[in-house]
Design a protein around this motif. Structure first.
Motif, PDB file in Angstrom:
ATOM      1  N   LEU A 169      47.298  48.669  30.479  1.00 50.86           N
ATOM      2  CA  LEU A 169      46.246  49.421  30.817  1.00 50.86           C
ATOM      3  C   LEU A 169      46.490  50.811  30.864  1.00 50.86           C
ATOM      4  O   LEU A 169      47.532  51.303  31.806  1.00 50.86           O
ATOM      5  CB  LEU A 169      45.428  48.747  32.058  1.00 50.86           C
ATOM      6  N   ASP A 170      45.750  51.743  30.156  1.00 50.39           N
ATOM      7  CA  ASP A 170      45.705  52.822  30.510  1.00 50.39           C
ATOM      8  C   ASP A 170      44.724  53.428  31.193  1.00 50.39           C
ATOM      9  O   ASP A 170      43.627  53.636  30.729  1.00 50.39           O
ATOM     10  CB  ASP A 170      45.663  53.827  28.967  1.00 50.39           C
ATOM     11  N   LEU A 171      45.035  53.839  32.460  1.00 48.02           N
ATOM     12  CA  LEU A 171      43.668  53.963  33.404  1.00 48.02           C
ATOM     13  C   LEU A 171      42.985  55.049  33.347  1.00 48.02           C
ATOM     14  O   LEU A 171      41.849  55.214  33.581  1.00 48.02           O
ATOM     15  CB  LEU A 171      44.493  53.902  34.855  1.00 48.02           C
ATOM     16  N   ASP A 172      43.463  56.291  32.470  1.00 44.11           N
ATOM     17  CA  ASP A 172      42.868  57.573  32.396  1.00 44.11           C
ATOM     18  C   ASP A 172      42.085  57.372  31.150  1.00 44.11           C
ATOM     19  O   ASP A 172      41.378  58.234  30.686  1.00 44.11           O
ATOM     20  CB  ASP A 172      43.669  58.631  32.383  1.00 44.11           C
ATOM     21  N   PRO A 175      36.132  55.890  32.288  1.00 44.19           N
ATOM     22  CA  PRO A 175      37.578  55.670  32.594  1.00 44.19           C
ATOM     23  C   PRO A 175      37.717  54.040  32.997  1.00 44.19           C
ATOM     24  O   PRO A 175      37.128  53.585  33.516  1.00 44.19           O
ATOM     25  CB  PRO A 175      38.220  56.673  33.503  1.00 44.19           C
ATOM     26  N   VAL A 176      38.849  53.696  32.476  1.00 45.55           N
ATOM     27  CA  VAL A 176      39.437  52.391  32.548  1.00 45.55           C
ATOM     28  C   VAL A 176      39.608  52.063  34.162  1.00 45.55           C
ATOM     29  O   VAL A 176      39.236  51.075  34.824  1.00 45.55           O
ATOM     30  CB  VAL A 176      40.631  52.027  32.147  1.00 45.55           C
ATOM     31  N   ARG A 177      39.949  53.158  35.002  1.00 49.95           N
ATOM     32  CA  ARG A 177      40.290  53.092  36.337  1.00 49.95           C
ATOM     33  C   ARG A 177      38.883  52.751  37.084  1.00 49.95           C
ATOM     34  O   ARG A 177      38.809  52.386  38.439  1.00 49.95           O
ATOM     35  CB  ARG A 177      41.034  54.318  36.847  1.00 49.95           C
ATOM     36  N   SER A 178      37.813  52.905  36.870  1.00 46.99           N
ATOM     37  CA  SER A 178      36.586  52.689  37.287  1.00 46.99           C
ATOM     38  C   SER A 178      36.205  51.265  37.237  1.00 46.99           C
ATOM     39  O   SER A 178      35.129  50.703  37.808  1.00 46.99           O
ATOM     40  CB  SER A 178      35.425  53.603  36.675  1.00 46.99           C
ATOM     41  N   ARG A 193      38.775  44.472  34.232  1.00 46.42           N
ATOM     42  CA  ARG A 193      40.023  45.159  33.694  1.00 46.42           C
ATOM     43  C   ARG A 193      40.465  43.763  32.752  1.00 46.42           C
ATOM     44  O   ARG A 193      41.160  44.042  31.606  1.00 46.42           O
ATOM     45  CB  ARG A 193      40.870  45.613  34.552  1.00 46.42           C
ATOM     46  N   ARG A 222      49.023  43.618  33.963  1.00 47.57           N
ATOM     47  CA  ARG A 222      48.056  44.661  33.292  1.00 47.57           C
ATOM     48  C   ARG A 222      48.893  46.043  33.036  1.00 47.57           C
ATOM     49  O   ARG A 222      48.241  47.200  33.100  1.00 47.57           O
ATOM     50  CB  ARG A 222      47.024  45.261  34.203  1.00 47.57           C
ATOM     51  N   SER A 264      36.475  46.929  37.779  1.00 51.44           N
ATOM     52  CA  SER A 264      36.974  46.012  38.779  1.00 51.44           C
ATOM     53  C   SER A 264      38.056  45.177  38.333  1.00 51.44           C
ATOM     54  O   SER A 264      38.441  45.491  36.978  1.00 51.44           O
ATOM     55  CB  SER A 264      35.670  45.308  39.417  1.00 51.44           C
TER      56      SER A 264
END
Length: 640
Positions: free
Chosen positions: A388-391, A431-434, A440, A385, A436
């Motif tokens: 992925l840009d978590l923000d 946001p992507v970080r939220s 993702r 992953r 599971s």
């Protein structure tokens, strides 16, 4: 008596209950599998069973002598520790008891301490650690920081096992494990004397391990005796019954709504009971939680490109020099065409990624030649992953700078497209970080399929995906017109998708087999007279009949070195003959089995001797035809 009992347990995050007054009893020796859609609360349920999370309401009863060990999806290990020290962490309580006894701690009841230590086999704790490390093939002095994800998972399992639990709680234990390790884990759990609760989406693993499946669906727990295959059959029956009950309730509600709108009649005193019943029906309908829908996946197909994807001739790749030189790929040849679905199988560290890069032209070979097809558009799925840009918000991650996505000739709003992957419009700005782990992965697939591509490269796409999404992904890949390279340790997923498999056979040697994992196992057994060198095959698999798919083919004898080096292209007629041979062989074998069954008890010889003689003669003809077909298949397949 049950090891753990949940009575009217509830748990909610936000307004939707994950557990809604559920009941559950776990018996000693039981191996329970927990399944359900991503985000339904399976991990929360497991943490409640482990005593690491408290429910909002309800009662939990545990046996007094219960010793449980919990292994999360991503084990929390100290990178600075050695493997030995990390595993010893599972015995901290035992070691403290031993230390208190040996130091004659003030006020301690030494007799009680002695009894407690002996009950936990505490005096042998160091020997137990060494035995467990040996059984799991772990090196005691290796630093945790240097371990791969699969080996870290083994360390976490070792840490759990040394504590001698009578309940083992495992959350997605097969993630990051190769097939060898998955087989090892399945055998370990089958032999484990305590109870096991495991969350997994690996259907083959669940089939081999579980004695009961519990599905978490819309806040309720549904129990199904047996393994995963039995669960699928019983669930279909339950959903059909549920649909009938809901349809009747909806019909009654519609009738009562028509009646209440008549007004005058509904206001009569004797109709009050009917009005109250209507209120109850309305409440029940509001409270009914519909089943979560299926994701809708569609690949944005790019330019069809040419027929050839990649052609490798005697390709080798080495790393290091001198005594440190390691051969990762040794004289490998293959031709990949448009429409081929190729699985790469091998233990962690064998060099699957290196071979994949060679086939994509991203890495030059040290020897041999690689020819790459024209106009290739590659979409790549990364198991780690890294993309992925978590923000970023979900909307920006899928379609940065635009509210629209074009897939083929269809223009779709990004919120609608996210909805196809089960993300509600309200979450588009989250946001992507939220998300599971499973969400993702689903988001990465959404981004992957939004890009024009005629080749898909998927590196462990099945990790964390729920079973319904897995089955949909299988169908999408099977229907995809371009080429697919698939790295996976999920054997059922591979069997349902791939048309051929490239398998690691040790010391840099790779070999291509027609069909999936089942076909590879069968062919390897007939080629070598034994299971694959690095892969311990369960006897039931070896005895299982090969799957009959369009590209599944009979086993072959190994081609000679000279043959493999001077392979020629088949003519169109020969190619069609090669493709038709598996079906012909299967038809002959089926007819032969029917004759065997007819002649098995010997009665036909007495009642109709002429018919019996005719079947015996036909049996001999089939034997000769089968031998000829096998030889022809071998000749064509080694020449192609």
């Amino acid at each position: 008596m049950a090891l753990i009992s949940l009575n009217d347990v509830s748990l909610a995050y936000g307004h939707v209950p994950l557990l809604d007054r559920v009941q559950l009893a776990l018996e000693p020796g039981e191996r329970m599998g927990i399944v359900g859609r991503n985000g339904t609360g399976k991990s929360s349920l497991l943490r409640i069973l482990a005593g690491l999370e408290r429910p909002d309401d309800g009662e939990i009863q545990r046996q007094l002598d219960l010793r449980s060990s919990y292994v999360p999806q991503e084990p929390a290990l100290n990178d600075d520790e050695s493997v030995f020290d990390a595993v010893c962490g599972g015995l901290d309580d035992v070691r403290r008891l031993c230390q208190r006894y040996l130091e004659h701690a003030p006020g301690a009841d030494l007799d009680a301490l002695q009894n407690e230590i002996e009950a936990l086999d505490g005096w042998r704790w160091e020997q137990r650690v060494q035995e467990t490390l040996s059984r799991l093939s772990l090196r005691p002095q290796t630093r945790i920081a240097s371990l791969s994800g699969g080996v870290r998972k083994r360390v976490a399992l070792a840490r759990a096992l040394v504590a001698l639990p009578n309940l083992l709680l495992l959350d997605e234990p097969t993630n990051h494990l190769d097939m060898d390790a998955i087989d090892w884990l399945a055998e370990l759990l089958q032999a484990f004397r305590g109870a096991v609760v495991v969350i997994s989406h690996d259907r083959d693993f669940l089939d081999r391990v579980t004695t009961r499946i519990v599905e978490l669906d819309r806040g309720q727990l549904w129990n199904y005796p047996g393994n995963f295959s039995e669960f699928q059959r019983l669930k279909d029956e339950r959903l059909a019954q549920e649909a009938v009950v809901n349809a009747k309730a909806d019909k009654l509600l519609a009738q009562e709504e028509v009646w209440i709108r008549k007004g005058v009649e509904a206001r009569r005193t004797r109709a009050q009971a009917r009005i109250e019943r209507l209120k109850v029906l309305r409440t029940q309908r509001r409270q009914r939680r519909e089943a979560v829908g299926l994701a809708r996946m569609e690949v944005n197909r790019g330019d069809a490109g040419g027929k050839l994807v990649a052609e490798l001739e005697q390709v080798s790749k080495h790393f290091g020099a001198g005594e440190q030189r390691q051969t990762v790929v040794d004289r490998f040849s293959a031709t990949i065409l448009r429409g081929d679905k190729v699985g790469l199988i091998g233990p962690n560290g064998a060099g699957k990624t290196t071979l994949l890069k060679l086939m994509l032209g991203l890495l030059p070979p040290d020897e041999g030649t690689v020819r790459i097809g024209q106009r290739l558009e590659v979409a790549y799925f990364d198991q780690m992953r890294h993309q992925l840009d978590l923000d970023a918000t979900l909307e920006d991650f899928i379609s940065p700078g635009s509210e629209w996505i074009e897939i083929g000739n269809r223009r779709t709003h990004v919120k609608s497209y996210l909805g196809d992957f089960l993300f509600s419009p309200a979450r588009a700005q989250s946001p992507v970080r939220s998300l599971s782990g499973g969400e993702r992965n689903r988001l990465l697939l959404a981004r992957l399929f939004a890009r024009p591509a005629n080749m898909l490269v998927l590196d462990e796409p099945t990790n964390d995906l729920d079973i319904e999404t897995l089955e949909l992904l299988e169908q999408l890949l099977a229907d995809f017109e371009g080429a697919v390279f698939l790295v996976s340790h999920d054997r059922r997923f591979l069997d349902n998708v791939v048309t051929s498999t490239i398998v690691y056979e040790g010391e840099g040697r790779w070999r291509e087999y027609e069909g999936g994992v089942e076909d590879w196992v069968q062919q390897s057994m007939r080629l070598h007279g034994r299971a694959p060198a690095w892969h311990p095959v369960v006897e039931a698999q070896v005895n299982r009949a090969p799957s009959a798919t369009a590209r599944s083919t009979p086993p072959t004898a190994p081609p000679s070195t000279a043959t493999s080096r001077s392979r020629r292209k088949l003519s169109y007629k020969e190619q069609r003959e090669l493709e038709a041979l598996p079906a012909r062989i299967e038809a002959l074998e089926t007819e032969q089995k029917a004759i065997d069954a007819a002649l098995a008890d010997g009665t036909l010889y007495g009642t109709d001797p002429a018919r019996a003689a005719e079947l015996v003669a036909r049996h001999s003809e089939i034997e000769a035809a089968l031998l000829q077909a096998w030889e022809r298949w071998e000749a064509l397949s080694t020449a192609s």
